[in-house]
Each structure stands twice: as C-alpha cells, then as structure tokens.
Scaffold this motif. Structure first.
Motif, PDB file in Angstrom:
ATOM      1  N   LEU A 157       0.859  -1.197   0.000  1.00 35.84           N
ATOM      2  CA  LEU A 157       0.000   0.000   0.000  1.00 35.84           C
ATOM      3  C   LEU A 157       0.887   1.236   0.000  1.00 35.84           C
ATOM      4  N   LEU A 158       0.658   2.119  -0.947  1.00 30.15           N
ATOM      5  CA  LEU A 158       1.334   3.414  -0.946  1.00 30.15           C
ATOM      6  C   LEU A 158       0.273   4.510  -0.937  1.00 30.15           C
ATOM      7  N   GLU A 159       0.637   5.665  -0.389  1.00 28.29           N
ATOM      8  CA  GLU A 159      -0.296   6.788  -0.308  1.00 28.29           C
ATOM      9  C   GLU A 159       0.272   7.980  -1.058  1.00 28.29           C
ATOM     10  N   ALA A 160      -0.470   8.410  -2.079  1.00 24.08           N
ATOM     11  CA  ALA A 160      -0.029   9.574  -2.847  1.00 24.08           C
ATOM     12  C   ALA A 160      -0.064  10.798  -1.951  1.00 24.08           C
ATOM     13  N   ALA A 196       7.783  16.514   5.283  1.00 20.75           N
ATOM     14  CA  ALA A 196       8.822  15.913   4.436  1.00 20.75           C
ATOM     15  C   ALA A 196       9.322  14.575   4.999  1.00 20.75           C
ATOM     16  N   ALA A 197       9.441  14.482   6.323  1.00 16.29           N
ATOM     17  CA  ALA A 197      10.000  13.273   6.948  1.00 16.29           C
ATOM     18  C   ALA A 197       9.107  12.048   6.743  1.00 16.29           C
ATOM     19  N   ASP A 198       7.816  12.272   6.456  1.00 13.65           N
ATOM     20  CA  ASP A 198       6.890  11.150   6.305  1.00 13.65           C
ATOM     21  C   ASP A 198       6.805  10.642   4.863  1.00 13.65           C
ATOM     22  N   VAL A 199       7.502  11.297   3.936  1.00 12.76           N
ATOM     23  CA  VAL A 199       7.428  10.908   2.523  1.00 12.76           C
ATOM     24  C   VAL A 199       8.527   9.884   2.252  1.00 12.76           C
ATOM     25  N   THR A 200       8.140   8.705   1.761  1.00 11.98           N
ATOM     26  CA  THR A 200       9.118   7.612   1.629  1.00 11.98           C
ATOM     27  C   THR A 200       9.575   7.345   0.195  1.00 11.98           C
ATOM     28  N   HIS A 201       8.788   7.804  -0.788  1.00 11.42           N
ATOM     29  CA  HIS A 201       9.118   7.550  -2.192  1.00 11.42           C
ATOM     30  C   HIS A 201       9.042   8.866  -2.968  1.00 11.42           C
ATOM     31  N   CYS A 202      10.012   9.088  -3.845  1.00 10.50           N
ATOM     32  CA  CYS A 202       9.996  10.256  -4.728  1.00 10.50           C
ATOM     33  C   CYS A 202      10.292   9.764  -6.144  1.00 10.50           C
ATOM     34  N   ILE A 203       9.313   9.908  -7.030  1.00  6.77           N
ATOM     35  CA  ILE A 203       9.438   9.377  -8.387  1.00  6.77           C
ATOM     36  C   ILE A 203       9.725  10.533  -9.349  1.00  6.77           C
ATOM     37  N   ASP A 204      10.803  10.397 -10.107  1.00  2.00           N
ATOM     38  CA  ASP A 204      11.167  11.407 -11.104  1.00  2.00           C
ATOM     39  C   ASP A 204      10.316  11.188 -12.355  1.00  2.00           C
ATOM     40  N   VAL A 205       9.427  12.136 -12.644  1.00  2.00           N
ATOM     41  CA  VAL A 205       8.526  11.962 -13.792  1.00  2.00           C
ATOM     42  C   VAL A 205       8.741  13.057 -14.832  1.00  2.00           C
ATOM     43  N   THR A 258       9.946   4.362   7.764  1.00  3.33           N
ATOM     44  CA  THR A 258      10.775   5.572   7.721  1.00  3.33           C
ATOM     45  C   THR A 258      12.036   5.225   6.949  1.00  3.33           C
ATOM     46  N   VAL A 259      12.509   6.170   6.168  1.00  2.00           N
ATOM     47  CA  VAL A 259      13.672   5.886   5.315  1.00  2.00           C
ATOM     48  C   VAL A 259      14.722   6.983   5.481  1.00  2.00           C
ATOM     49  N   PRO A 260      16.000   6.596   5.446  1.00  3.91           N
ATOM     50  CA  PRO A 260      17.060   7.610   5.504  1.00  3.91           C
ATOM     51  C   PRO A 260      17.092   8.447   4.224  1.00  3.91           C
ATOM     52  N   ARG A 261      16.839   7.779   3.082  1.00  2.00           N
ATOM     53  CA  ARG A 261      16.727   8.474   1.787  1.00  2.00           C
ATOM     54  C   ARG A 261      15.505   7.936   1.072  1.00  2.00           C
ATOM     55  N   ARG A 262      14.789   8.825   0.386  1.00  3.87           N
ATOM     56  CA  ARG A 262      13.558   8.385  -0.275  1.00  3.87           C
ATOM     57  C   ARG A 262      13.858   7.392  -1.395  1.00  3.87           C
ATOM     58  N   HIS A 263      13.000   6.376  -1.509  1.00  7.08           N
ATOM     59  CA  HIS A 263      13.115   5.429  -2.606  1.00  7.08           C
ATOM     60  C   HIS A 263      12.765   6.114  -3.922  1.00  7.08           C
ATOM     61  N   ARG A 264      13.449   5.694  -4.996  1.00  8.20           N
ATOM     62  CA  ARG A 264      13.246   6.305  -6.321  1.00  8.20           C
ATOM     63  C   ARG A 264      12.322   5.481  -7.202  1.00  8.20           C
ATOM     64  N   SER A 265      12.063   4.246  -6.791  1.00  4.29           N
ATOM     65  CA  SER A 265      11.181   3.374  -7.562  1.00  4.29           C
ATOM     66  C   SER A 265       9.951   3.040  -6.731  1.00  4.29           C
ATOM     67  N   LEU A 266       8.804   2.987  -7.401  1.00  3.98           N
ATOM     68  CA  LEU A 266       7.558   2.625  -6.720  1.00  3.98           C
ATOM     69  C   LEU A 266       7.645   1.213  -6.159  1.00  3.98           C
ATOM     70  N   PHE A 267       8.485   0.388  -6.772  1.00  2.69           N
ATOM     71  CA  PHE A 267       8.554  -1.027  -6.406  1.00  2.69           C
ATOM     72  C   PHE A 267       9.709  -1.341  -5.449  1.00  2.69           C
ATOM     73  N   ALA A 268      10.386  -0.302  -4.945  1.00  2.00           N
ATOM     74  CA  ALA A 268      11.604  -0.518  -4.144  1.00  2.00           C
ATOM     75  C   ALA A 268      11.367  -1.430  -2.950  1.00  2.00           C
ATOM     76  N   THR A 269      10.196  -1.332  -2.327  1.00  2.00           N
ATOM     77  CA  THR A 269       9.957  -2.121  -1.114  1.00  2.00           C
ATOM     78  C   THR A 269       8.986  -3.282  -1.360  1.00  2.00           C
ATOM     79  N   LEU A 270       8.712  -3.537  -2.643  1.00  2.00           N
ATOM     80  CA  LEU A 270       7.766  -4.620  -2.981  1.00  2.00           C
ATOM     81  C   LEU A 270       8.445  -5.959  -2.815  1.00  2.00           C
TER      82      LEU A 270
END
Ligand SMILES: [Zn+2]
Length: 276
Positions: A157-160, A196-205, A258-270
């Motif tokens: 589950l991810l939350e936009a 900002a601290a609660d955001v875990t994924h950042c996708i470059d679009v 919680t992540v030290p650096r945001r994941h760049r892929s939507l599937f990083a933790t899948l």
C-alpha cells in the motif's frame, strides 16, 4: 517483470494532479495501470453553465485523461461527490449510491478489494491521512485503500502525497505569475498533505511532462469556475519549461516506514513475487 498497480482516486482530475506522471511512466515500462475513481466529481467547482450534466462531462474527461496516460482499465465506483465541508452536497435520492464520505468504509473497500483480487494487484495506491487538502472524499479514499489492501492481501500500500513545504513553494511561485485577483489562497495548504519526513518515495517523472499536461488538459471543465482561479486551470497555463520543474516529481508514503533516503522506484519495497 510486469506489475499491476491500482490507483484509487476520489474525483476525475485527482489522478492528473497527483499521480499522472507515475501512471504514464509505469505504462511506458509495460506495467498494467488500473484507475479506480469513486465519484464523478459532480459537486466540484465549475462554470454555472456546465452544472446540469457536470458528472457525465467529467467522466468523459476522465477517460480522455486515462487514454493520455496509457491506463489499461478505468473502473468507476459511482458514489456521489460529497462536496467540500463548507458546502456539502444534499444526500442523493433513495436508490442511488450515497455520498462517498457517508458510505461505510467496509462496503467501498470490499468493492475495491474484489478488483484487487481480480487484477492480482501488486500495489494499491490511496491517499495520505489528511486526504491531501482535507476534502472528505479524499479522507474516505485514505481509509478505503488501506482497508481494501488488508482485505485482498495486496503486497504493498502506498499513499499519494506531497511534501507540503515543496507544494507551498511551488504554489507561491505560480501565484507570483498571476495578477492579484487570480491568485490562489494558500492558507489551507499549510496543513495539507505530509511533512517531508513522512514521505518515503519520490518518483522522477520529468520525462512524462507531456503526458501529464495532456492529462490535465483533458479535464477542461475543471478550469472553468466562474470566480477565482481554479488550481488546475492555473497549473495548465504554466509554460512548458517551468511546468517540468514544478511537476517533475511525484511523492508517496508507505505507512509505517521511515527511510534515511527516499526510494526512487515505486517497487523498491515490494517483496519478490512468489512462484507458483
Ligand atoms: Zn478530488
């Protein structure tokens, strides 16, 4: 390996503003993108002349947006648009589906869970706990997506969301381009979305700016309010180079992570898909 991602949105145009770049990127990489929209957005702002058949018009716009993004399937849940808290819509007549915000979460989530199972979805995307800027239908989608994931056993589950400081900075930049009478009131945005601290994924679009713009343009009725500047109308008038800078990223949070650096892929933790 192709994955299936189901995006749950409250109204037509929410997909354009929040997740269109991710959807276009996933589709371009051969993944299956499914768009679930809970209401027709018939209570949203629009020019008075469009009011009579607004829901129908917005569903047509939604399909045009989905086509621009490469969406494989659009599923409409058919709930009534609840409207904003200050101006709620009257309850629909008997025999019609209730306002989304009034519908039991388990009922709505059960329907979404059926679709997650049918699609064998890898990821379901809902909204953050604030419901973004606090629309009751967006808060409902937050609860519905989480409950549906649990019911269907969908792996992720991810939350936009949006880091709110970033949103405010971008919105102030847009406001500065507008005459004072057309500027957007940003006060409600100071409590919206996520820290900002609660955001875990950042996708470059950034590569999908053209698709994002086409998706936003498809929602023509959203830009027609009689008074004040509509957010979407403002955004589609941003010149292309600036548009890429403002809308170059999309953000998600994975509840409980919680992540030290945001994941760049939507599937990083899948988790890897089980064989068999
Ligand atoms: Zn919405």
């Amino acid at each position: 390996m192709p994955r299936t991602v189901v995006f749950v949105h409250a109204h037509p145009d929410d997909e354009a503003l929040l997740t269109s770049g991710t959807m276009a990127a996933l589709a371009a990489h051969g993944h299956r993108v499914v768009l679930v929209v809970a209401t027709a957005g018939e209570a949203g702002l629009a020019a008075d002349g469009l009011r009579a058949d607004l829901g129908e018009r917005r569903l047509t716009e939604l399909h045009a947006s989905a086509d621009a993004l490469g969406v494989s399937r659009v599923e409409l849940l058919g709930y009534a648009d609840s409207g904003l808290a200050a101006d709620p819509t009257p309850p629909p007549p008997p025999g019609r589906r209730p306002r989304l915000a009034d519908a039991p979460v388990t009922e709505v989530a059960g329907r979404v869970a059926d679709l997650l199972r049918e699609e064998r979805a890898d990821v379901v995307v809902g909204y953050d706990a604030q419901g973004g800027y606090g629309h009751p239908d967006h808060v409902a989608v937050h609860h519905v997506a989480a409950a549906a994931q649990a019911m269907a056993g969908t792996p992720l589950l991810l939350e936009a969301t949006v880091p709110r400081a970033r949103l405010l900075a971008a919105a102030r930049q847009v406001n500065r381009l507008l005459p004072r009478s057309r500027q957007v009131d940003l006060t409600p945005w100071t409590r919206a979305y996520s820290a900002a601290a609660d955001v875990t994924h950042c996708i470059d679009v950034r590569r999908y700016a053209r698709s994002r713009r086409a998706s936003m343009r498809a929602h023509a009725s959203q830009a027609t309010a009689d008074s004040g500047a509509r957010t979407l109308g403002v955004f589609t008038r941003i010149p292309p180079p600036l548009f890429g800078a403002v809308f170059g990223r999309e953000w998600y949070r994975q509840p409980g992570l919680t992540v030290p650096r945001r994941h760049r892929s939507l599937f990083a933790t899948l988790p890897p898909r089980e064989l068999g």
